[in-house]
Scaffold this motif. Structure first.
Motif, short mmCIF file in Angstrom:
data_model
loop_
_atom_site.label_atom_id
_atom_site.label_comp_id
_atom_site.label_asym_id
_atom_site.label_seq_id
_atom_site.Cartn_x
_atom_site.Cartn_y
_atom_site.Cartn_z
N CYS A 248 0.85 -1.19 0.00
CA CYS A 248 0.00 0.00 0.00
C CYS A 248 0.89 1.25 0.00
N SER A 249 0.33 2.35 -0.42
CA SER A 249 1.11 3.58 -0.51
C SER A 249 1.35 4.15 0.87
N ASN A 297 5.82 2.35 1.25
CA ASN A 297 5.05 1.47 0.35
C ASN A 297 5.75 0.14 0.16
#
Length: 897
Positions: A248-249, A297
């Protein structure tokens, strides 16, 4: 006394504690009007709010009452207009070190009556109690009891008083927490108290005269506030399990850590700070909201699926002296397809025997780091190169995730001894968050050799042949080769299927010859095609199969014909009628339509043709003709002139309806032209029906014999039909035959009356001929119940007619008297009344209703219930038609007498 006590306490505190901690803030008292406008200044530059004497500088003020505000210099003002008598609220002061201080503000309204005109009599009002609300510290340290505050009433000036308190903390739970020195009014606390349990106490103080025991002042509610102490560490609230997608960012919120503190809200005691103890390279947490988020990330589920994050919560805003607690949050990383399946080998090899099909030849394993049994892990395989012929199929083993390579079409060693393929593996889910791509691996399959059967030069041979070729005609050759030697030596040929047995296969050469007539119009032919199958057998008994398709060309071997047995021509009165005649030819063009229609040479000139089309013509009457069946000679030829004369049957009739231009004759017309065979069929049908009726009469007459009883006294008991209204000569005495027993009828009792034959009338006299004995007496025995009755009677044959031969009427009648008949009937009725089983329905007594109203004869049912004895008076009421009958019976009876 009170001021001295306070001074002593202050001096003690100043000595024991530093100045900042020994500061004591007194409540702010303000006298205000009963009606206060908005913006009214309650207290300006209040020293208690400015923390004077505490050595600290205030930085923020917060009012507990939204109707009041505090300026930065400590001035208290109103925000809206109001009316009050007393008002109590608090102001929280935050100092430069971050501590909160509480200052109580008490507003009391002015006595406006004292400010009125001097003419008004000034009345002094008794002052109320003092002091104001008290405060104690929660969980205070011993020793106990400790002095809280002294209460006093102005009535003590005029009376010798004592004090009493009651209520929560005194006389109710928690009982005994506070006590009072009744003489001095000193309130003491006897033990530590928990603010989280008892944040405030409100009890009642009363003052009494020692002499009269009467209250000298109104009671006063005493409020004791329990001041908070930071004695509760913060606690985690809610779940500490979180889920976030891998890769995920940065900044993606993972979840929120919640905590609570039981200390006083909105103070430093409940100001919680959150701190991560580990995994600081992966996650971040907001110090005062507890929001947990991803730091980068690079979260990788394959490296660490669950991350255990230690979290510390601490009150006092994280100050060193704050209370803290620790917990562990579990962050689960969910999978995404960021890893493609990878092959374990750089080259896979396998082996398969030629001519095999639907067999598994190779298993290809792969590795995938994604979560097992998810779309990101499940592999899909395909042969990306080398399967242009469709010989292979790929499947996936659902348990091992291996690729399964199948051969679905046979391979040929002679053509391709080594097959090179390329297999690509991919997942059900697309790749996400990675730059990797799907991988492929080369596969080599060795095709093994085996002794194969012969192969035809073409799997399907197509030949064009004409129908009706002579037997023995060679129409082609269907040869086969040995795949190994590429030769036809030693191969023999045999026919497998030939529905019409039209073709012969030469065993040694494979030649195809005509064996029977080839007919394109045969039902074995579909769309001009006829199939046969052939097999070739080599010396090792290996077999090869092939198919020959014959495309049959048409010949003009069928003449056009007119189908149907007859044509219906509807008669239309005076208008000349016509009917459509259609021809059919099984051949194809140019050996069929258009047809040529002509009337035969022997036609009678009553017909003509018109409106001819390619396959039909209209046949019309040349002259008007009555209904009937006609034959018309008609010549029909195809396009090549092949044809012959045909006879067409045309039925002219009155049609009851027409369906699609085809008439349907009416019933009358159809029946009037049955012909000889039709009439014969009708006659035979009538005779058969008559025979059936006779058989039914015979079977009915052979049932159980019933005794026939006669009501008369010997006349024969038969009524004659008379067309006259009065008795004529035909019904007089002479019309009845009196049978003498001695002359011709009396005979042996065993005599049986035979059939009466050739009964005729001659000269006004009757003649009779009897057979099988001269006697006509018949003895009949009939059983009723357990008794038998013997009936003896005279047989009588009665003849009626004039000048012609008449059919016989036979009947058995008794010539006994009415009394004998009565006795017999009584016996029979008695029997019928006793038992019903085994008898005909006609022999049973039945109950019938009256068939009419007012009938003197009552019911006329054959088996009516026996009622009262009826008289014969009803005979007098019978009509005139009955009198001739009565006269005849009466005359006959007298004659016999």
């Amino acid at each position: 006394m009170y001021r001295h006590a306070v001074l002593c306490v202050c001096l003690t505190v100043l000595v024991l504690f530093p100045c900042s901690e020994s500061c004591e803030l007194r409540p702010v008292h303000a006298l205000v009007p009963k009606t206060i406008p908005a913006g009214y200044i309650i207290s300006k530059g209040t020293k208690e709010l400015n923390l004077q004497g505490c050595g600290l500088r205030p930085v923020a003020f917060t009012s507990s009452d939204p109707d009041f505000a505090v300026n930065t210099d400590g001035t208290i003002i109103t925000l809206r207009g109001m009316r009050i008598t007393t008002k109590h609220f608090a102001v929280h002061v935050k100092d430069e070190s971050g501590y909160d201080w509480r200052v109580d503000v008490i507003l009391t309204c002015k006595d406006e009556a004292s400010q009125k005109s001097g003419n008004v009599v000034h009345r002094r009002f008794k002052r109320r109690w003092r002091p104001l609300p008290f405060a104690i510290i929660e969980n205070d340290s011993p020793p106990f009891p400790k002095d809280v505050e002294t209460i006093a009433s102005d009535s003590s000036v005029n009376y010798t008083v004592y004090y009493e308190i009651s209520g929560p903390g005194v006389t109710t739970d928690p009982v005994g927490l506070f006590t009072l020195d009744r003489d001095t009014g000193m309130i003491r606390v006897n033990r530590a108290v928990d603010r989280e349990q008892y944040p405030q106490f409100v009890f009642k103080a009363q003052v009494f005269d020692r002499r009269t025991q009467q209250e000298t002042d109104q009671f006063l509610p005493i409020t004791v506030n329990v001041e908070d102490k930071n004695d509760n560490a913060p606690q985690f609230v809610g779940s500490l399990f979180f889920t976030v997608q891998e890769r995920c960012s940065a900044g993606t919120i993972v979840g929120k850590v919640n905590a609570t503190d039981r200390d006083l809200a909105k103070t430093h005691h409940t100001l919680i700070k959150y701190t991560l103890l580990n995994a600081t390279d992966m996650f971040l947490i907001d110090g005062f909201t507890g929001v947990l988020s991803a730091k980068s990330n690079n979260l990788d589920r394959e490296a660490q699926e669950k991350v255990y994050v230690g979290i510390e919560i601490k009150d006092m805003g994280g100050a060193p002296d704050g209370l803290s607690n620790k917990g562990t949050a579990v962050v689960t990383l969910t999978d995404i397809n960021d890893n493609p399946p990878t092959f374990k080998e750089k080259l896979y090899k396998g082996q398969v025997t030629e001519n095999q099909q639907n067999v598994l030849v190779l298993r290809i394993p792969v590795e995938d780091k994604d979560m097992i049994n998810t779309p990101s892990w499940k592999a899909l395989y395909e042969v990306s190169k080398g399967n242009e012929s469709g010989n292979f199929r790929m499947e996936t083993d659902p348990k091992t995730n291996e690729g399964l390579l199948y051969v679905i079409k046979p391979l040929d060693h002679e053509k391709t001894p080594l097959v090179k393929l390329e297999v690509t593996a991919r997942n059900e889910a697309p790749l996400v968050g990675t730059s990797a791509t799907w991988q492929s691996v080369p596969v080599e399959l060795t095709v093994g050799n085996e002794d194969e059967g012969p192969e035809f030069t073409a799997p399907i041979l197509r030949l064009k042949v004409k129908e009706n070729l002579p037997n023995g005609t060679v129409i082609g050759t269907y040869a086969a080769l040995d795949p190994e030697t590429k030769s036809s030596n030693g191969i023999k040929y045999y026919k497998l299927t030939d529905p019409g047995n039209w073709i012969t296969v030469v065993e040694n050469t494979g030649e195809l010859k005509v064996a029977n007539t080839i007919d394109r119009e045969s039902p074995l032919v579909s769309n001009d095609l006829y199939n046969i199958s052939v097999k070739a057998v080599d010396e090792s008994k290996k077999i090869g199969k092939g198919m020959v398709i014959l495309q049959i060309e048409d010949m003009n071997d069928n003449m056009p014909v007119i189908p149907g047995s007859e044509l219906i021509m509807c008669s239309r009165g005076d208008t000349l009628s016509s009917v459509l005649v259609e021809g059919v030819d099984k051949d194809q063009s140019p050996y069929s339509t258009p047809f040529i229609f002509e009337l035969g040479a022997e036609h009678d000139g009553k017909w003509k043709l018109k409106d001819a089309t390619s396959s039909s013509v209209v046949l019309e009457q040349a002259v008007h003709m009555p209904n009937g069946l006609y034959t018309v000679p008609l010549l029909v030829k195809d396009l090549q002139g092949l044809g012959e004369a045909q006879t067409v049957n045309v039925r002219v009739c009155s049609c009851e309806r027409e369906v699609d231009g085809v008439g349907v004759c009416g019933a009358r017309s159809a029946s009037s032209s049955l012909g000889s065979w039709g009439i014969l069929a009708l006659v035979l049908s009538g005779l058969l029906l008559l025979l059936l009726c006779l058989l039914l009469i015979f079977f009915c007459s052979t049932k159980r014999e019933k005794v026939a009883l006669n009501d008369d006294t010997g006349t024969g008991g038969m009524l004659l039909k008379s067309n006259t209204e009065a008795p004529g000569e035909e019904v007089k005495d002479g019309a009845f035959m009196t049978l003498a027993g001695a002359d011709g009828l009396d005979g042996s009792v065993n005599g049986i009356m035979a059939d009466i034959k050739n009964v005729g009338l001659a000269g006004g006299h009757y003649s009779q001929q009897f057979g099988q004995g001269g006697g006509v007496y018949n003895n009949t025995t009939q059983e009723f119940g357990t008794e038998k009755y013997y009936l003896s009677g005279r047989h009588n044959g009665s003849l009626y007619g004039a000048n012609t031969t008449y059919q016989k009427y036979g009947n058995v009648n008794t010539l006994d008297t009415w009394r004998s008949n009565k006795n017999y009937l009584d016996r029979k009725l008695a029997y019928l009344g006793e038992e019903e089983d085994g008898r005909y329905a006609d022999d049973l007594l039945k109950t019938y209703g009256n068939e009419g109203m007012g009938s003197p004869a009552g019911s006329v049912g054959c088996c009516s219930n026996l009622g009262e004895h009826e008289t014969m008076d009803f005979l007098n009421t019978l009509g005139p038609k009955f009198r001739p009958l009565a006269d005849v019976c009466y005359t006959t009876t007298n004659t016999k007498k």
